[in-house]
Enzyme design. Structure first.
Site, PDB file in Angstrom:
ATOM      1  N   ASP A 161       0.839  -1.204   0.000  1.00  0.00           N
ATOM      2  CA  ASP A 161       0.000   0.000   0.000  1.00  0.00           C
ATOM      3  C   ASP A 161       0.871   1.250   0.000  1.00  0.00           C
ATOM      4  O   ASP A 161       0.580   2.220  -0.692  1.00  0.00           O
ATOM      5  CB  ASP A 161      -0.933   0.026   1.216  1.00  0.00           C
ATOM      6  CG  ASP A 161      -1.696   1.342   1.265  1.00  0.00           C
ATOM      7  OD1 ASP A 161      -2.481   1.577   0.337  1.00  0.00           O
ATOM      8  OD2 ASP A 161      -1.474   2.143   2.184  1.00  0.00           O
ATOM      9  N   LYS A 187      -4.264  -2.061   5.693  1.00  0.00           N
ATOM     10  CA  LYS A 187      -3.505  -1.535   6.839  1.00  0.00           C
ATOM     11  C   LYS A 187      -4.239  -1.829   8.144  1.00  0.00           C
ATOM     12  O   LYS A 187      -3.633  -2.192   9.139  1.00  0.00           O
ATOM     13  CB  LYS A 187      -3.337  -0.016   6.698  1.00  0.00           C
ATOM     14  CG  LYS A 187      -2.357   0.363   5.602  1.00  0.00           C
ATOM     15  CD  LYS A 187      -2.253   1.862   5.438  1.00  0.00           C
ATOM     16  CE  LYS A 187      -3.464   2.468   4.785  1.00  0.00           C
ATOM     17  NZ  LYS A 187      -3.292   3.688   4.045  1.00  0.00           N
TER      18      LYS A 187
END
Ligand code: URA
Length: 434
Positions: A161, A187
């Site tokens: 990410d 996350k």
């Protein structure tokens, strides 16, 4: 498998298999797939979308690209909170101590500002001495002993990410439901909490401009979280205009202090109480939603949340005296006033334009390596629905660089629309999805 075939497949609007997504994401993370091919795929995803199934796969691959945090040494139900990004959004600084004061263990990883949106880590670092990095053992010990710790995200959490976000930021590929869902949820799932409260923003100052898109984003994130065994709630809130009156790091900490002392603007206070109540409920510290609301309000009004904030700041090396004396926060050398040219009503205040004006005054980064001016930002005197007389103060732009503060003031002026029709204040909380 090869990258060009996969890009072409998505360009034609077809769904990708798990192997194809993994080939691109992990290849890019490992430096084998170049930026230009990943950018092409991201743009194809932005334009043609992904199915929910593809998004679930993408989220899992991004989560597993790095470490997952084990919070099992912390007692109780760990509840995380995440905002999809907004302007003037200092809710974490208020919500986390309220929930912690009600017994919810807060072990939170937060991000930095991104583009025109602010980030909790930058805001906390405006408190002199405050440190946002900690070893795992100290993090766990802090939560067990003090009830709360907030640190910056480490590079080991969802590195896919991290790389993809940096590319999306500069290739116009931020505003995609599939990409935002996978970015946030990868996350959050790696960060180890048992339950997550999402604050999904919609409007001019949010990545999702319409309520329909924000709702779909919220539903996808809730579904994916539940699919991974997490308790989930999403609050959809308005980001047409900035939240509260302060935008910019130290200014926002100051406003968070006002709210924790029982004052502050109504919108930020109400949204913070709502989010805190949802965290208290998911954390098992209330019998039902009404009880959670009462507990959140009591923690705020009794001063217990402010005391929790003081303990939290001191534990992370910050100057706890800022809770008594806000002059200890960074102060700007220059203040540029923006006044109304004509009388009327504020019919619109564009959150994105205010976010950019604050960023350009020095409060945010334009390049990754830019230093932030912690004192820079904007204090809004008038917001949508307010009546103004010619010459009234609309807002003040602060900064330590005069030219930047003046440029920010010109941009802030352009964020206001003043008309002759009385306008309603926008509804703040649009829906709760759980
Ligand atoms: N916040 C994130 O972490 N990722 C996005 O894609 C958007 C907001």
């Amino acid at each position: 498998m090869n990258a060009v075939d996969i890009i072409n497949k998505k360009r034609r609007g077809e769904a990708l298999s798990k192997d194809e997504i993994e080939y691109m994401v992990m290849g890019f993370t490992d430096g084998v797939i170049p930026d230009y091919q990943m950018s092409a795929l991201l743009m194809a995803i932005c334009l043609n979308g992904m199915t929910k199934e593809e998004t679930v796969q993408l989220t899992g691959i991004m989560r597993d690209s790095g470490d997952t945090v084990d919070l099992s040494d912390i007692k109780g139900i760990k509840v995380d909170k995440h905002s999809t990004g907004g302007v003037g959004d200092k809710t974490t600084l208020i919500v986390a101590p309220i929930a912690a004061a009600c017994g919810v263990p807060i072990a939170k990883m937060s991000g930095r500002g991104l583009g025109f949106t602010g980030g909790t880590v930058d805001k906390m670092e405006s408190i002199p001495g405050f440190v946002t990095s900690m070893e795992r053992d100290q993090f766990i010990r802090s939560v067990n002993e003090k009830g709360i710790a907030v640190i910056g995200q480490t590079g080991h959490i969802a590195p896919a990410d991290k790389k993809m976000y940096a590319l999306r930021d500069v290739t116009g590929t931020t505003e995609s439901i599939a990409l935002i869902t996978s970015s946030i949820m990868s996350k959050k799932l790696a960060a180890g909490a048992d339950a997550i409260v999402l604050d999904v923003k919609c409007g001019a100052g949010a990545f999702m401009k319409t309520y329909e898109d924000a709702r779909e984003l919220a539903e996808w994130m809730v579904d994916i979280g539940k699919g991974s065994g997490k308790s989930m709630t999403a609050v959809i809130s308005n980001m047409e205009q900035p939240l509260g009156n302060a935008v910019g790091n130290a200014l926002e900490v100051g406003e968070a202090m006002d709210v924790l002392k029982g004052g502050g603007p109504e919108d930020i206070r109400n949204l913070s109480l709502r989010l805190a109540a949802e965290m208290i409920l998911l954390g098992g510290c209330a019998a039902d939603r009404d009880d959670a609301e009462k507990k959140a309000l009591e923690a705020l009004e009794s001063g217990k949340a402010l005391e929790k904030f003081r303990v939290f700041v001191a534990n992370q090396g910050g100057d706890e005296r800022i809770t008594e004396d806000m002059n200890l926060l960074p102060q700007a050398a220059f203040a540029v006033e923006v006044r109304a040219d004509e009388a009327g009503f504020v019919t619109g205040l564009d959150a994105m334009k205010i976010g950019l004006a604050s960023q350009h005054a020095g409060a945010g980064r334009q390049k990754k390596e830019d230093e932030i001016d912690m004192a820079a930002g904007i204090l809004l005197d008038k917001k949508t629905g307010d009546e103004v007389a010619a010459g009234d103060l609309l807002c003040t732009v602060f900064g330590n660089n005069k030219a930047k503060a003046e440029a920010g003031a010109e941009e802030a002026r352009a964020a206001y629309t003043i008309g002759t029709d009385r306008t309603e204040k926008p509804e703040l909380i649009k829906e709760i999805i759980d």
